[in-house]
Write a protein that holds these residues in place. Sequence first.
Motif, PDB file in Angstrom:
ATOM      1  N   THR A   1       2.157   1.196  -0.501  1.00  0.00           N
ATOM      2  CA  THR A   1       3.771   1.292  -1.009  1.00  0.00           C
ATOM      3  C   THR A   1       4.071   2.704  -0.032  1.00  0.00           C
ATOM      4  O   THR A   1       3.214   3.796  -0.487  1.00  0.00           O
ATOM      5  CB  THR A   1       3.869   0.703  -1.832  1.00  0.00           C
ATOM      6  N   GLY A   2       5.498   2.997   0.433  1.00  0.00           N
ATOM      7  CA  GLY A   2       6.248   4.032   0.401  1.00  0.00           C
ATOM      8  C   GLY A   2       5.836   4.035   2.293  1.00  0.00           C
ATOM      9  O   GLY A   2       5.549   3.460   2.693  1.00  0.00           O
ATOM     10  N   SER A   3       6.350   5.349   2.616  1.00  0.00           N
ATOM     11  CA  SER A   3       6.255   6.071   4.486  1.00  0.00           C
ATOM     12  C   SER A   3       5.448   6.576   4.556  1.00  0.00           C
ATOM     13  O   SER A   3       5.311   7.004   5.409  1.00  0.00           O
ATOM     14  CB  SER A   3       7.871   6.456   4.328  1.00  0.00           C
ATOM     15  N   PHE A   4       4.230   7.260   3.580  1.00  0.00           N
ATOM     16  CA  PHE A   4       3.572   7.881   4.134  1.00  0.00           C
ATOM     17  C   PHE A   4       2.184   6.928   4.360  1.00  0.00           C
ATOM     18  O   PHE A   4       1.695   6.190   4.275  1.00  0.00           O
ATOM     19  CB  PHE A   4       2.867   9.083   3.304  1.00  0.00           C
ATOM     20  N   GLN A   5       1.657   6.801   5.556  1.00  0.00           N
ATOM     21  CA  GLN A   5       0.073   6.437   6.245  1.00  0.00           C
ATOM     22  C   GLN A   5      -0.765   6.670   5.262  1.00  0.00           C
ATOM     23  O   GLN A   5      -1.241   8.126   5.230  1.00  0.00           O
ATOM     24  CB  GLN A   5       0.233   6.441   7.865  1.00  0.00           C
TER      25      GLN A   5
ATOM     26  N   ALA B   1     -12.513   8.989   2.810  1.00  0.00           N
ATOM     27  CA  ALA B   1     -11.667   9.296   2.386  1.00  0.00           C
ATOM     28  C   ALA B   1     -10.913   9.622   2.992  1.00  0.00           C
ATOM     29  O   ALA B   1     -10.938   8.821   4.480  1.00  0.00           O
ATOM     30  CB  ALA B   1     -12.109  10.756   3.085  1.00  0.00           C
ATOM     31  N   SER B   2      -9.381   9.367   3.007  1.00  0.00           N
ATOM     32  CA  SER B   2      -8.542   8.947   3.846  1.00  0.00           C
ATOM     33  C   SER B   2      -7.016   9.265   2.951  1.00  0.00           C
ATOM     34  O   SER B   2      -7.208  10.298   1.982  1.00  0.00           O
ATOM     35  CB  SER B   2      -7.756   7.433   3.167  1.00  0.00           C
ATOM     36  N   TRP B   3      -5.706   9.634   4.037  1.00  0.00           N
ATOM     37  CA  TRP B   3      -4.671  10.742   3.438  1.00  0.00           C
ATOM     38  C   TRP B   3      -3.635  10.266   2.649  1.00  0.00           C
ATOM     39  O   TRP B   3      -3.367  10.356   1.560  1.00  0.00           O
ATOM     40  CB  TRP B   3      -3.974  10.507   4.406  1.00  0.00           C
ATOM     41  N   GLY B   4      -4.255   9.078   2.020  1.00  0.00           N
ATOM     42  CA  GLY B   4      -3.695   8.120   0.648  1.00  0.00           C
ATOM     43  C   GLY B   4      -2.362   7.775   1.504  1.00  0.00           C
ATOM     44  O   GLY B   4      -1.769   8.653   1.967  1.00  0.00           O
ATOM     45  N   THR B   5      -1.010   7.342   0.153  1.00  0.00           N
ATOM     46  CA  THR B   5      -0.141   6.797   0.545  1.00  0.00           C
ATOM     47  C   THR B   5       1.238   7.399  -0.030  1.00  0.00           C
ATOM     48  O   THR B   5       0.146   8.581  -1.332  1.00  0.00           O
ATOM     49  CB  THR B   5       0.030   4.808   0.294  1.00  0.00           C
ATOM     50  N   GLU B   6       2.181   7.374  -0.571  1.00  0.00           N
ATOM     51  CA  GLU B   6       2.995   8.699  -1.069  1.00  0.00           C
ATOM     52  C   GLU B   6       3.231   8.015  -2.975  1.00  0.00           C
ATOM     53  O   GLU B   6       3.194   9.133  -3.145  1.00  0.00           O
ATOM     54  CB  GLU B   6       4.250   7.579  -0.380  1.00  0.00           C
ATOM     55  N   PHE B   7       2.757   6.796  -2.728  1.00  0.00           N
ATOM     56  CA  PHE B   7       2.560   7.004  -4.294  1.00  0.00           C
ATOM     57  C   PHE B   7       1.608   5.888  -4.770  1.00  0.00           C
ATOM     58  O   PHE B   7       0.892   5.973  -5.893  1.00  0.00           O
ATOM     59  CB  PHE B   7       3.437   5.695  -5.024  1.00  0.00           C
ATOM     60  N   HIS B   8      -0.050   6.648  -3.617  1.00  0.00           N
ATOM     61  CA  HIS B   8      -0.833   6.745  -4.958  1.00  0.00           C
ATOM     62  C   HIS B   8      -1.980   5.703  -5.244  1.00  0.00           C
ATOM     63  O   HIS B   8      -1.800   5.568  -6.092  1.00  0.00           O
ATOM     64  CB  HIS B   8      -1.323   8.628  -6.204  1.00  0.00           C
TER      65      HIS B   8
ATOM     66  N   HIS C   1      -2.597  20.365  -0.662  1.00  0.00           N
ATOM     67  CA  HIS C   1      -2.250  19.728  -1.746  1.00  0.00           C
ATOM     68  C   HIS C   1      -0.931  18.751  -1.917  1.00  0.00           C
ATOM     69  O   HIS C   1      -0.664  18.350  -3.026  1.00  0.00           O
ATOM     70  CB  HIS C   1      -1.910  21.353  -2.475  1.00  0.00           C
ATOM     71  N   VAL C   2      -0.751  18.337  -0.641  1.00  0.00           N
ATOM     72  CA  VAL C   2       0.559  17.294  -0.492  1.00  0.00           C
ATOM     73  C   VAL C   2       0.175  16.292   0.300  1.00  0.00           C
ATOM     74  O   VAL C   2      -0.767  17.046   1.217  1.00  0.00           O
ATOM     75  CB  VAL C   2       1.816  18.321  -0.396  1.00  0.00           C
ATOM     76  N   HIS C   3       0.788  15.472   0.468  1.00  0.00           N
ATOM     77  CA  HIS C   3       0.271  14.713   2.112  1.00  0.00           C
ATOM     78  C   HIS C   3       0.471  14.784   3.185  1.00  0.00           C
ATOM     79  O   HIS C   3       1.042  16.311   3.537  1.00  0.00           O
ATOM     80  CB  HIS C   3       1.010  13.147   1.614  1.00  0.00           C
TER      81      HIS C   3
END
Length: 164
Positions: A10-14, A32-39, A81-83
């Motif tokens: 969910t969220g706006s980050f891929q 490994a992945s970038w993960g999403t906005e809401f982890h 440290h951040v998305h």
Amino acid sequence: MLGSYPVSGTGSFQGTPVGAESNDNGTVMAFASWGTEFHDWPEVMVFNRNVQLIGQIDFPGSAFGVDVSADGQYVVGSSKHVHANQFGSGGRIELVQLAPQPTPSPTATPTATATPTATPTPTVTPTVTPTVTPSPTPTATVTPTATPGATPRPRPTPHPRPTP
């Protein structure tokens, strides 16, 4: 295909996948992945050959690398440290030691038992075979010829550069 592990976020980050590694015999695999906005899932997930989650690293930001030791006992991940979609500085490297996985023991399989049976033995009767003397065969002389690909092409002459 051995299996799959679907994730949705969910969220706006891929949650872009960025890396995958396995140990030498393929019994431990890390992704490994970038993960999403809401982890919605950990940025590094570790699976066994049955696609069961056996380890994870949950970074505050996006993972950018992953590696597995040759014996599959250790997994290392690196992250921002951040998305990845956000501006920020800093990062983190984590090394995790996995719990020992049980080594599968070989399963006994039934084997066929041979039963001796009588086999008739063939008898050989000798026969006379006439011998033939081979006559000489004419031979041809091969003359080497150049092939178009064997000759090197001339080197192109560079164009002169204009002087300022």
